[in-house]
Scaffold this active site. Structure first.
Site, PDB file in Angstrom:
ATOM      1  N   GLU A  58      64.345 -68.570  32.337  1.00  0.00           N
ATOM      2  CA  GLU A  58      64.438 -68.256  33.757  1.00  0.00           C
ATOM      3  C   GLU A  58      65.400 -69.178  34.493  1.00  0.00           C
ATOM      4  O   GLU A  58      66.125 -68.756  35.395  1.00  0.00           O
ATOM      5  CB  GLU A  58      63.047 -68.311  34.410  1.00  0.00           C
ATOM      6  CG  GLU A  58      62.118 -67.201  34.002  1.00  0.00           C
ATOM      7  CD  GLU A  58      61.458 -67.452  32.652  1.00  0.00           C
ATOM      8  OE1 GLU A  58      61.551 -68.600  32.139  1.00  0.00           O
ATOM      9  OE2 GLU A  58      60.849 -66.519  32.094  1.00  0.00           O
ATOM     10  N   HIS A 131      50.566 -67.262  44.683  1.00  0.00           N
ATOM     11  CA  HIS A 131      51.248 -66.451  45.700  1.00  0.00           C
ATOM     12  C   HIS A 131      52.080 -67.423  46.556  1.00  0.00           C
ATOM     13  O   HIS A 131      51.759 -67.682  47.711  1.00  0.00           O
ATOM     14  CB  HIS A 131      50.192 -65.738  46.545  1.00  0.00           C
ATOM     15  CG  HIS A 131      50.614 -64.385  47.027  1.00  0.00           C
ATOM     16  ND1 HIS A 131      51.762 -63.752  46.628  1.00  0.00           N
ATOM     17  CD2 HIS A 131      50.011 -63.526  47.897  1.00  0.00           C
ATOM     18  CE1 HIS A 131      51.848 -62.576  47.212  1.00  0.00           C
ATOM     19  NE2 HIS A 131      50.805 -62.419  47.992  1.00  0.00           N
TER      20      HIS A 131
END
Length: 320
Positions: A58, A131
């Site tokens: 990533e 989140h």
């Protein structure tokens, strides 16, 4: 009216932008297969040069997207789980976000970071259930957490109000849902809140997938209190004008936010309200606890998340 699935809306918005602007490309793991449903069929439609499967690195392909954007492309980077953002936070916050500022606006980095399935996944535990939109707001990037199927098309195209990076958080709780919509699904400006339900007694600011919970509580308490439900839509910049108008009318504020309590979005909204608005009662927030790490056990998973019962309690508290 026709039902439109949340995933379908995200997919269609991305497909439309790829058709409209050949600079839009997609990078990520398994994006050609479209495992999340958002990129499914795009490789066949637009070719392997614009929909590129990346290796399990990533940090590598997030930096690649920054360079591609600086060279004139408009990459959309899909991350399979939200916690991967911690791996690439340096590339986003310290590189992509700052290039425009550090070059006096001579260089822009119009990357969209797309996180399908952000938030709790009901039993997927700590490394799959964060989140982290408040983290991006803290550094001044532009996180977007949408509830409605009227997808933020403008986030990955030149119509976006900013050429800077944007992070789109698509909550897990909405990924399997659908909603009836009418009319054309156009772009929504950054920093534009929406009032979903008007009220006169309490303003409830609900973020992302928590909007339906707020609307449910507002309906259940309709005989007891008139609740106005506001969805900020963009976490940064916040539409302070809309929030201020609502609180000026109600005088009371509750924020429902699925980030951790410490330094979360809910605390920022409450602090600004305390500084700027004429509140008639101390405001309340409903959020995850401080430093919350979601466990595997479903009962514990759900116990750590903001709930309708907690919101009901908070609304009644500000009425006192």
């Amino acid at each position: 009216m026709a039902p439109l699935a949340y995933i379908t809306a995200l997919h269609q918005a991305l497909r439309d932008e790829m058709a409209r602007d050949e600079r839009v490309c997609v990078l990520g793991e398994d994006v050609r297969l479209g495992l999340t449903g958002i990129t499914q069929g795009l490789a066949q439609a637009y070719g392997p040069e614009r929909v590129v499967d990346m290796p399990l690195s990533e940090q590598g392909f997030t930096s690649l997207a920054t360079g591609a954007a600086m060279a004139g492309q408009r990459p959309v980077v899909e991350f399979q789980i939200p916690s991967l953002l911690y791996l690439v936070f340096e590339q986003i916050a310290n590189q992509a976000h700052k290039f425009s500022l550090m070059t006096g606006g001579q260089v822009s980095v119009p990357v969209t970071y797309l996180v399908p399935g952000s938030g709790s996944r009901s039993g997927m535990a700590g490394q799959h259930s964060d989140h982290p939109y408040s983290l991006f707001a803290h550094v001044g990037s532009r996180p977007w957490c949408r509830r409605r199927r009227r997808t933020p098309t403008g986030c990955w195209c030149p119509r976006c109000a900013t050429p800077d990076p944007v992070a789109v958080f698509a909550p897990t709780m909405l990924m399997g849902t659908a909603e009836e919509v009418t009319g054309e699904l156009g772009p929504v400006p950054l920093g534009s809140a929406r009032v979903h339900r008007e009220g006169t007694d309490v303003t409830v600011v609900a973020v992302g997938h928590l909007v339906p919970t707020a609307l449910q509580v507002a309906a259940e308490l309709a005989g007891e209190v008139s609740i106005e439900v506001v969805d900020p839509r963009t976490v940064y910049p916040v539409d302070w004008a809309t929030l201020g108008e609502s609180v000026a009318k109600t005088g009371r504020l509750v924020v429902m936010d699925d980030s951790n309590r410490m330094c979360g979005l809910g605390g920022e909204i409450l602090a600004t309200a305390a500084e700027e608005y004429a509140l008639v009662a101390p405001p309340k927030r409903v959020s995850r606890p401080d430093g919350a790490v979601i466990p595997y056990a479903l009962a514990l998973d759900h116990a750590l998340l903001p709930s309708a019962a907690q919101l009901t309690e908070a609304v009644r508290a500000v009425l006192k």
